[in-house]
Design an enzyme around this catalytic site. Structure first.
Site, PDB file in Angstrom:
ATOM      1  N   ASP A 445       0.828  -1.200   0.000  1.00  0.00           N
ATOM      2  CA  ASP A 445       0.000   0.000   0.000  1.00  0.00           C
ATOM      3  C   ASP A 445       0.871   1.262   0.000  1.00  0.00           C
ATOM      4  OD1 ASP A 445      -2.389   1.399  -0.049  1.00  0.00           O
ATOM      5  OD2 ASP A 445      -3.256   0.309   1.639  1.00  0.00           O
ATOM      6  N   ASP A 511     -10.403   1.815  -3.463  1.00  0.00           N
ATOM      7  CA  ASP A 511     -10.818   1.465  -2.099  1.00  0.00           C
ATOM      8  C   ASP A 511     -12.328   1.359  -1.982  1.00  0.00           C
ATOM      9  OD1 ASP A 511      -8.354   1.165  -0.947  1.00  0.00           O
ATOM     10  OD2 ASP A 511      -8.275   3.163  -0.064  1.00  0.00           O
TER      11      ASP A 511
END
Length: 707
Positions: A445, A511
Site C-alpha cells: 500500500d 478502495d
C-alpha cells in the site's frame, strides 16, 4: 552515420514511419493505420508528400517536429528537452550520429557538440501494435548540466479534434472527461509523488465523437509511478502532438560529468475505437515474461471484515468461511505489526506485534495453509507514522524539506527510501518476514500524496530517487523470493501505471467496493489493463464508502470481470448468503480462463443509465457479457442490446445466467427457455431484448458458438 533515411515499422495493423534522414532528430511521418509494405522509393515519396508547409512570416527552413521537439528547430510549443548548464546551453540542437534498426526496434544516437550532450532514443513497435519510446541523455561536458524536463511526443493528425482524459479522487478514480483539441496546450501535470487518483491513465486524441467501437484514436501513457506529465498540444500551423515524461522537481535532473538521465517509457496506441486501442495494451501486457502465468486465485482480504480488530479466533473463523465458499488466498490486512491499533501509529515498525501475536503469525498462517489457502500480508513500506519507534529513532529518514515537517496525511509521513540506511532497513524487515512465514503475496500500500518531498540529509528534492528506490526494492524482494506476488495498492487506485506493473502482479482498482462506483472505475481502468490485473472484490451488503446497499448478485457480477476477491465478514453472513457467494465463486472459476485471456469489449450506448461490457474468447468460440442497469432508466426498457466482438459468420447460442427481478418484468425469450440462436452479425447489429431491471442490478449473458 548510416545511410538509412526513412524507416517503416509494421505490426498488428499499425504502421510507424520514421524520417531518420537527419541531420536533426527523427520525426514521425506516419503513426496510424497500416500502409502495407512500402518500397524505399515509396517511403521517400511519402516524406516528400508529408513535407512541412512554408507560410507567411514563418521560418524560411520549416523543419518537421522531432520525437524530442526542439526549440532550436522552430518548435514553439513545449520543448522536448528543457535544461541548462548554469544558464548556458539552454537550447539543444542535436545532430544524428548513428541509426540502427533491428526488427521493429530503432536505436538513434545524436549529439550536440556545443552543449556537450548526447542522446540515445529507443523507438519500438511491439507485436500488438503499440509504439513505445524512451530517451537516455548523457552530459559529456566537464561541468554539471541540469535537466529540467525531457518529454517525448508523437504526432496526431488534424482530424483528431477531440481529447479524452481521466480524472478522479479517492474512492472515485478514473472518471472520463472530454474536451475540444484546439490550438494551445492541454497539460496534465502530477506532483503527488505517485501516479495519483486524479491522474489521466491515458491521454487520448481522436476524431469527433469517437467511442468504444468508432472513430480513429491515438493515445499516450507515461509509464512512471512518480511525478509525471501528459500533454496534448497544437500549434498555429495545425500540427499536433501528444506526449509525456517524468515531471522533475527542481534539481532532480542534475547530471554530473558523464552522468545520464533516462526517461520512462512513453507508450502510444492507435486504433479505430477505444476497444481496439485497449486491446493493444492488453496483448502487450499478456505477452510479457513477468505476466502472471497461473490462474488468478480468488482472494479473501480481511480489511472490511475486521478492520483493526484482529483476533486469532475471529480470523480463523473467517479463514474457515473463506475455504467454505471457495477462496484460494487469505490476506491479512492492516493492524498486525507493533503498536498498530488504529491508523495513528506503528507504520515503520515492521515487527509482528507480540501483544496480539505472542506466538507470532504462525498460528494463523498454519491454519490458513492447513485449509489449502495461500497466505498474504498487507504492508506499507514507503510510509511512517510519527508515532513509531522508527520515526523517533530516525526523524531524518522522513521525506521533508528544510527545517519543517510536511503536513501529515492519514497521520503519516513518507519514508525516504532514497536514504541508503532507510532502504536497507525496509529491505531487511520485509525479507525477514518473507523468510519466517510462508507468504505468497504482499498487498503493498501507499496511502498518501507527498508534500514537500525532500531529502533532509541533502536538502534536495527526493521524489525521483524515491520512485527509483521503490522499483529497486520490489525487484530485489522478487529476486530473493521467486514466486512472490505483489499488489500495487495506493489509497486504492492511485498508483496504476505501466512502470509499477513492470514489477507487480496486479493493482487494487479502488478502495470503493461499492459495485455501482466500481462499474465505471473498472470500465476505464480496463482501457489500459486487462481484467486479471485489476483487483475487484465482493464487499459487504452495505458499502462502507457510500452507504449504499446492493444485492449480492450485483456485487458479484461486478467483481467477476477482474481478479475476483471477497472483502466482507462472511463468517458472520448467513448460511444462505455464503451458499450464494460460493456459487458466484464457482462461476468465476469456470469463467476465468475466458475472462483472463479474452478480448474486452464494450457497447456504445446512448443514455448513461445503462452499460454493457463483456469478454470474447480470442478464437470467438465463447463470450460472456454483463448488462448493467446503473440507475432508473428514463424509458420503461433499455431496448435491444447489441453484443459486440463476435464472429459475424458463426452462429451462437445466447443463454441467460442470472435473473434481475420478478419474471413479470421479463421478455418472452427470457422466460421461454432462456435461449436464443443467432449469428454474430445479427447479435452485433440487431441485438437482443433484455429484461427490465431495477437500478443497481446486472445480468449475465453467456454466449457460445454452436457451429
Amino acid at each position: 552515420m548510416s545511410n538509412i533515411e526513412v524507416l517503416q515499422l509494421r505490426a498488428a495493423g499499425v504502421s510507424l514511419v520514421l524520417d531518420c534522414s537527419g541531420p536533426a532528430l527523427p520525426s514521425v511521418l506516419h503513426w496510424g493505420a497500416d500502409l502495407g509494405e512500402l518500397t524505399g522509393k515509396a517511403l521517400l515519396e511519402l516524406r516528400r508528400g508529408a513535407g512541412a508547409v512554408q507560410y507567411g512570416n514563418g521560418l524560411d527552413d520549416n523543419l518537421p517536429v522531432a520525437i524530442v521537439p526542439e526549440y532550436a528547430a522552430g518548435w514553439f510549443g513545449l520543448p522536448g528537452l528543457s535544461g541548462h548548464r548554469d544558464g548556458q546551453n539552454f537550447s539543444a540542437s542535436f545532430r544524428l550520429t548513428s541509426v540502427a534498426q533491428t526488427g521493429n526496434t530503432v536505436q538513434v544516437d545524436a549529439e550536440d557538440v556545443e552543449a556537450a550532450l548526447t542522446i540515445r532514443l529507443t523507438i519500438e513497435l511491439t507485436d500488438s501494435g503499440l509504439v513505445r519510446a524512451k530517451a537516455d541523455l548523457t552530459n559529456t561536458g566537464g561541468t554539471p548540466y541540469t535537466v529540467d524536463g525531457l518529454v517525448l511526443a508523437l504526432p496526431v493528425p488534424t482530424e483528431a479534434t477531440e481529447l479524452l482524459d481521466m480524472t478522479g479522487r479517492h474512492i472515485g478514480e478514473r472518471h472520463p472527461q472530454r474536451h475540444e483539441f484546439t490550438q494551445g496546450a492541454h497539460i496534465r501535470d502530477n506532483r503527488r509523488g505517485r501516479t495519483g487518483a486524479d491522474a489521466t491513465l491515458l491521454l487520448i486524441a481522436g476524431t469527433p465523437g469517437f467511442d468504444f467501437g468508432t472513430g480513429e484514436i491515438w493515445a499516450v501513457h507515461t509509464a512512471w509511478s512518480g511525478n509525471h506529465r501528459s500533454y496534448a498540444e497544437r500549434g498555429m500551423s495545425g500540427y499536433g502532438v501528444i506526449g509525456g515524461g517524468e515531471l522533475l522537481l527542481p534539481g532532480e535532473g542534475r547530471l554530473e560529468a558523464q552522468g545520464t538521465y533516462s526517461t520512462p517509457w512513453i507508450y502510444g496506441s492507435y486504433g479505430v475505437g477505444l476497444d481496439r486501442l485497449s486491446t493493444r495494451f492488453h496483448e502487450f501486457l499478456r505477452a510479457r515474461d513477468n505476466h502472471p502465468q497461473t490462474e488468478r486465485p480468488v482472494v479473501l482480504n480481511t480489511w472490511e471484515a475486521v478492520y483493526f480488530n484482529l483476533d486469532l479466533d475471529k480470523l480463523k473463523a473467517l479463514a474457515d468461511a473463506a475455504a467454505e465458499v471457495g477462496a484460494e488466498r487469505f490476506v491479512l490486512d492492516d493492524g498486525w505489526f507493533r503498536g498498530r491499533r488504529d491508523d495513528h501509529a506503528g507504520l515503520g515498525d515492521w515487527y509482528v506485534d507480540e501483544e496480539i501475536w505472542p506466538k507470532g503469525l504462525h498460528p494463523l498462517v498454519d491454519h490458513v495453509k492447513g485449509l489449502g489457502l495461500q497466505f498474504g500480508l498487507w504492508v506499507e513500506p514507503e510510509m511512517v507514522n510519527p508515532d513509531s519507534d522508527l520515526a523517533r529513532e530516525h526523524p531524518d529518514w522522513i521525506l521533508a524539506t528544510g527545517n519543517r515537517m510536511p503536513p501529515t496525511a492519514r497521520h503519516q509521513q513518507g519514508l525516504n527510501l532514497g536514504v541508503p540506511a532507510a532502504y536497507d532497513y525496509i529491505l531487511e524487515r520485509l525479507d525477514a518476514l518473507l523468510n519466517e512465514y510462508d507468504i505468497a503475496y504482499l498487498k503493498w500500500d501507499h496511502n498518501r500524496d507527498f508534500v514537500d518531498g525532500g531529502n533532509q540529509l541533502t536538502g534536495t528534492a527526493g521524489i525521483h530517487a524515491q520512485t527509483l528506490a521503490v522499483y529497486r526494492l520490489i525487484d530485489e524482494l522478487k529476486r530473493r523470493h521467486p514466486g512472490l506476488e505483489i499488489e500495487s495498492c495506493s489509497s486504492g487506485g492511485a498508483r496504476v501505471d505501466l512502470g509499477i506493473l513492470e514489477r507487480t502482479d496486479r493493482v487494487w482498482g479502488s478502495d470503493s467496493n461499492d459495485a455501482l462506483e466500481r462499474q465505471k472505475i473498472q470500465r476505464y481502468t480496463q482501457l489500459l489493463l486487462p481484467p486479471e490485473l485489476i483487483g475487484c472484490h465482493v464487499g459487504p451488503p452495505r458499502a462502507h464508502t457510500t452507504g449504499r446497499t446492493q444485492a449480492l448478485s450485483f456485487r458479484a457480477i461486478t467483481a467477476l470481470f477482474g481478479h475476483f476477491g471477497i472483502e466482507w465478514d462472511i463468517a458472520s453472513a448467513s448460511a444462505e448468503e455464503r451458499a450464494e457467494l460460493a456459487g458466484w465463486v464457482a462461476l468465476h472459476k469456470e469463467l476465468r480462463p475466458l475472462l483472463h485471456t479474452g478480448r474486452v469489449v464494450r457497447a456504445d450506448r446512448g443514455p448513461n443509465d445503462f452499460l454493457l461490457h463483456g469478454v470474447v474468447a480470442q478464437d470467438g468460440s465463447r463470450a460472456v457479457y454483463a448488462a448493467v442497469q446503473l440507475t432508473q432508466p428514463i424509458t420503461s426498457a433499455v431496448g435491444r442490446v447489441r453484443l459486440p466482438g463476435l464472429d459475424p459468420n458463426r452462429t451462437y447460442r445466447v443463454n441467460k445466467t442470472a435473473t434481475p427481478g420478478p419474471e413479470s418484468r421479463s421478455v418472452s425469450w427470457w422466460t421461454d427457455g432462456g435461449q436464443l440462436e443467432l449469428n454474430g452479425a445479427a447479435l452485433a447489429t440487431v441485438g437482443v431484448q433484455i429484461p427490465a431491471q431495477w437500478p443497481e442490478n446486472a445480468i449475465l449473458l453467456d454466449v457460445t458458438a454452436i457451429d
